[in-house]
Design an enzyme around this catalytic site. Structure first.
Site, PDB file in Angstrom:
ATOM      1  N   GLU A  64       1.246  -1.230  -0.131  1.00 39.14           N
ATOM      2  CA  GLU A  64       0.082  -0.394   0.088  1.00 39.14           C
ATOM      3  C   GLU A  64       1.215   1.385   0.062  1.00 39.14           C
ATOM      4  O   GLU A  64       0.860   2.613  -0.384  1.00 39.14           O
ATOM      5  CB  GLU A  64      -0.942  -0.010   1.188  1.00 39.14           C
ATOM      6  N   ASP A  65       2.050   1.539   0.738  1.00 35.85           N
ATOM      7  CA  ASP A  65       2.256   2.243   1.253  1.00 35.85           C
ATOM      8  C   ASP A  65       4.132   2.372   0.688  1.00 35.85           C
ATOM      9  O   ASP A  65       4.993   3.652   0.643  1.00 35.85           O
ATOM     10  CB  ASP A  65       2.678   2.623   3.172  1.00 35.85           C
TER      11      ASP A  65
END
Ligand code: NDP
Ligand code: ZN
Length: 182
Positions: A64-65
């Site tokens: 996600e990051d």
């Protein structure tokens, strides 16, 4: 490879991937602290010994990051761990409001492992909202965030009673600590 080595490798992998990322608190804490905190909540408070789940906790925000792919996680840590991480990864191409709504809708259909990971993540984020909040957040925004976590966790209950209880104690203490009602 023994399980301690796999866990240590996951921590090293996540530390490298998230090395330039910070949490949103005033001190801009290193991101790896959050990943270790989530795995610790599972192991210590949830009494989780499931190695794949603890590895997924350490890796849960990598795709996600950061630039990490699911294939990379699968290559290093196997299909099961990659599958759990996939379940808890938001689609960042969607607007934040949509992502938040989808988390609430998807939670009841998640696997038992993903449900536990989601609760541990929310426990850590609620504790951060209380003790190390994102800079610039109004009380109202914190309050909205707490209400949203309660809706996500509602769909994750019934798998691990200890985690359900840890979340309840954390969220029940929040209003007094923040001086708000929820
Ligand atoms: P989020 O509301 O998604 O931020 C919270 C997330 O940031 C957490 O879930 C956590 O996710 C991560 N995080 C990093 N550091 C911390 C920390 N110290 N404490 C708690 N969580 C932390 O942020 P966005 O900026 O994406 O906000 C978008 C949403 O907020 C929208 O729905 C928007 O409408 C709303 N909004 C509300 C405002 C208001 O005043 N009411 C103003 C502006 C936006 P993880 O564990 O995955 O890293
Ligand atoms: Zn997280």
């Amino acid at each position: 490879m023994n399980k301690h080595v796999r866990l240590l490798r996951a921590i090293a992998f996540a530390a490298e991937k998230h090395k330039d990322q910070r949490r949103k608190d005033v001190k801009a804490s290193p991101y790896i602290n959050h990943l270790i905190a989530v795995a610790t909540v599972l192991a210590e408070e949830g009494k989780v010994t499931d190695e794949e789940l603890l590895l997924a906790a350490i890796l849960h925000d990598a795709v996600e990051d950061t630039e990490t792919s699911f294939a990379e996680i699968e290559e290093h840590f196997g299909k099961t761990v990659a599958g759990i991480v996939r379940e808890v990864t938001d689609d960042k191409t969607l607007k934040s409001e949509v992502r938040k709504r989808l988390q609430v809708e998807h939670a009841p259909h998640a696997s038992s492992r993903a449900k536990q990971l989601k609760i541990a993540d929310k426990i850590c984020n609620v504790r951060d909202i209380i003790h190390n909040p994102p800079s610039g957040w109004s009380l109202e925004r914190k309050q909205e965030y707490l209400l949203w976590t309660r809706r996500v966790v509602a769909g994750c209950r019934g798998v691990n009673e200890l985690l359900d209880k840890a979340f309840d104690e954390t969220i029940d203490a929040a209003p007094k600590q923040l001086g708000v009602t929820i």
